[in-house]
Design an enzyme around this catalytic site. Sequence first.
Site: not given
Ligand code: BG6
Length: 497
Positions: A55, A183, A245, A350
Site C-alpha cells: 500500500r 515453514h 507445525h 529455543k
Molecule cells: C510461526 C509462529 O509460524 O512460527 C510464531 O506464528 C513462531 O509464533 C514461529 O514464533 C516459530 O518458527 P521457528 O522457525 O522460529 O521455530
Amino acid sequence: MSQQSRALGLTDTEVDLALFGALGDLSLRKLYPALFQLDRERLLPESTRILGLARQEYDTDTFKAKVETALKKRVKASELDEQALSRFLARLEYAQVDFTQSGDFEAIRRWREGATQPMVVYLAVPASIYGAICGNLQASGSIDEDTRVVVEKPIGYDLESSKEINDAIGEVFPETRVYRIDHYLGKETVQNLIALRFANPLFGTQWNQNHISHVEITVAEQVGIEGRWGYFDQAGQLRDMVQNHLLQLLCLIAMDPPANLDADAIRDEKVKVLKALKPFGINSLGRDVVRGQYTAGTCNGESVPGYLEEEGANTDSNTETFVAMKTEVANWRWAGVPFYLRTGKRLPDKLSQIVIHFRQQPHYIFDPDQRSLASNKLIIRLQPEEGIALEVLTKDSGLDKGMRLRPGPLHLDFNSAFPKSRIPDAYERLLLEVMKGQQYLFVRRDEVEHAWQWCDQLVEAWANHDRPPRRYPAGSWGPVASIAMITQDGRSWYEDY
Ligand code: BG6
C-alpha cells in the site's frame, strides 16, 4: 510446468514473482534473504523478476533501498557479496496497490506484458484478504492457467473460517496451483525425517507399536509474542503452533510409507494420520492436556514481562501461550503409543526436537537398578544444531564397572558431518520448490481442514469444561502440571539437550 512453457524452452524454475505484502515483516525478515541466497547460489534463473506490491507510496528505488537494508541486517556480511547483491536488486520493481481495488491490479498486468514464464503470486498478507486479492487478480486479467499462488498460515481461525478462505482461493486457483506454506516442512531435518524413515530398513522395520513405546515432540521458544498481541491473543499457542507445525511433524513421524514421493502420495498418508488422531473427551481433558500462560520472569538472563503485561495487552485474557498434550493415533500401527506434544513461548531454550523412545528388551538381564536406562532413543533435532542421534546402551568402560550400562549417542551432527554445506533456511527450499512447481512440501486443503477439525473439538472442550490456563514463570519449562502429565505414565520429558 505447462506444455506452453515447455515449448518455449523455459526451465522449471523460470518464473516471475509478484509479492503482496512486500514491505511486511515476513518479506523483510524471511523472503528477501531467502531469495537472495538462492540468487547467490545461482539457483534463481537470470530471467526471474520480482514485483513488490504494497500500500505504501514508494517508488522502485526507495523499495530497493529498503530491501537492501533488510538484507544487510539479516544476511551474514561474508555472504553478502556485492555482485550478487546488485544482481538481486536489479530484479526488483515496486507497485503501490490497494489490494481491495481491482483497478490497481492493472500494474501487474502491465508488468507481465510480453512475459513468457509463469508467474508465482506470493500472498504475504493476512488470510482475511486472500479472497479479495485472488478475485482481483482474476478480474484484472493478470493471471493465466500457469499462475501459482503461495499462501501463509494461519489459514483461518477454525474449520469454518478456513473453508471460507480455501473456497475463495479455490474459485480462482485449482488445488494443483495452490502452495500452502508451513515453514516447518522446509527445515533441513524435517526433510531428513522422510529419508531416515523410508530409506533405512533399520528404522522401517521398527516403526510401530511393537517396538516404539512413546514419542515426544517439543517445540520450545524463548521469544514471547514479539509485539503481535492483536494476532496472538486471538490465536493462542494451539492455533499458532499445534494446528500446523506440531501436527505436521506428528504426521511425518506417524504416516505410513507413501507409494512414491509424489506430492499427493505423501499428503494422502498425512491426511490418514490426521483422521486417526484421537479427540479429547471431557474426562481426558484434565488429565491429558495442560495449557499455560507465562508470567513475568527471566529469559536468557533478561527480565521479561508476563503475557498480560505485554504491550497492548488486554489484562484479563485467558489465551494460552503453552500447551502440552498426550494424544494417540488410533490405528493399527500406533494403537497404545502416546504422542506427547509440548510447545510454548518464553521457555528456557529455543529447541525443536522429536524423541522416539523404543521399547525395552522383553527380557532384561543387567543390573535391576539400571532398568530405567534400558531403551534406545532416536533424537531428531530440528533446531538449533540440526542433527540426528541414536542413543544406544553400551558397557561402561573400566575394570571396576563390571556389566554396568552406559547410554551414549551414535551421532550425526549435520554441521560437522557436512562442514562445507550451509544449512539453508526453510524459506529458501520452499521458494525453490514453488518455482519448480513441486507441491510435496506444501499442505493440501484437506490436511488444513482435518487439522482444524481436531483442534476445534479441543477449543470447544476448553471453552465448556476446562479451567483457565495455569501460570508459569517466563524462563521455566511451563506449568508443573505438564511435567506431572508425563510422569503419571512413569516417563519424563527428554532433557539431554
Ligand atoms: C510461526 C509462529 O509460524 O512460527 C510464531 O506464528 C513462531 O509464533 C514461529 O514464533 C516459530 O518458527 P521457528 O522457525 O522460529 O521455530
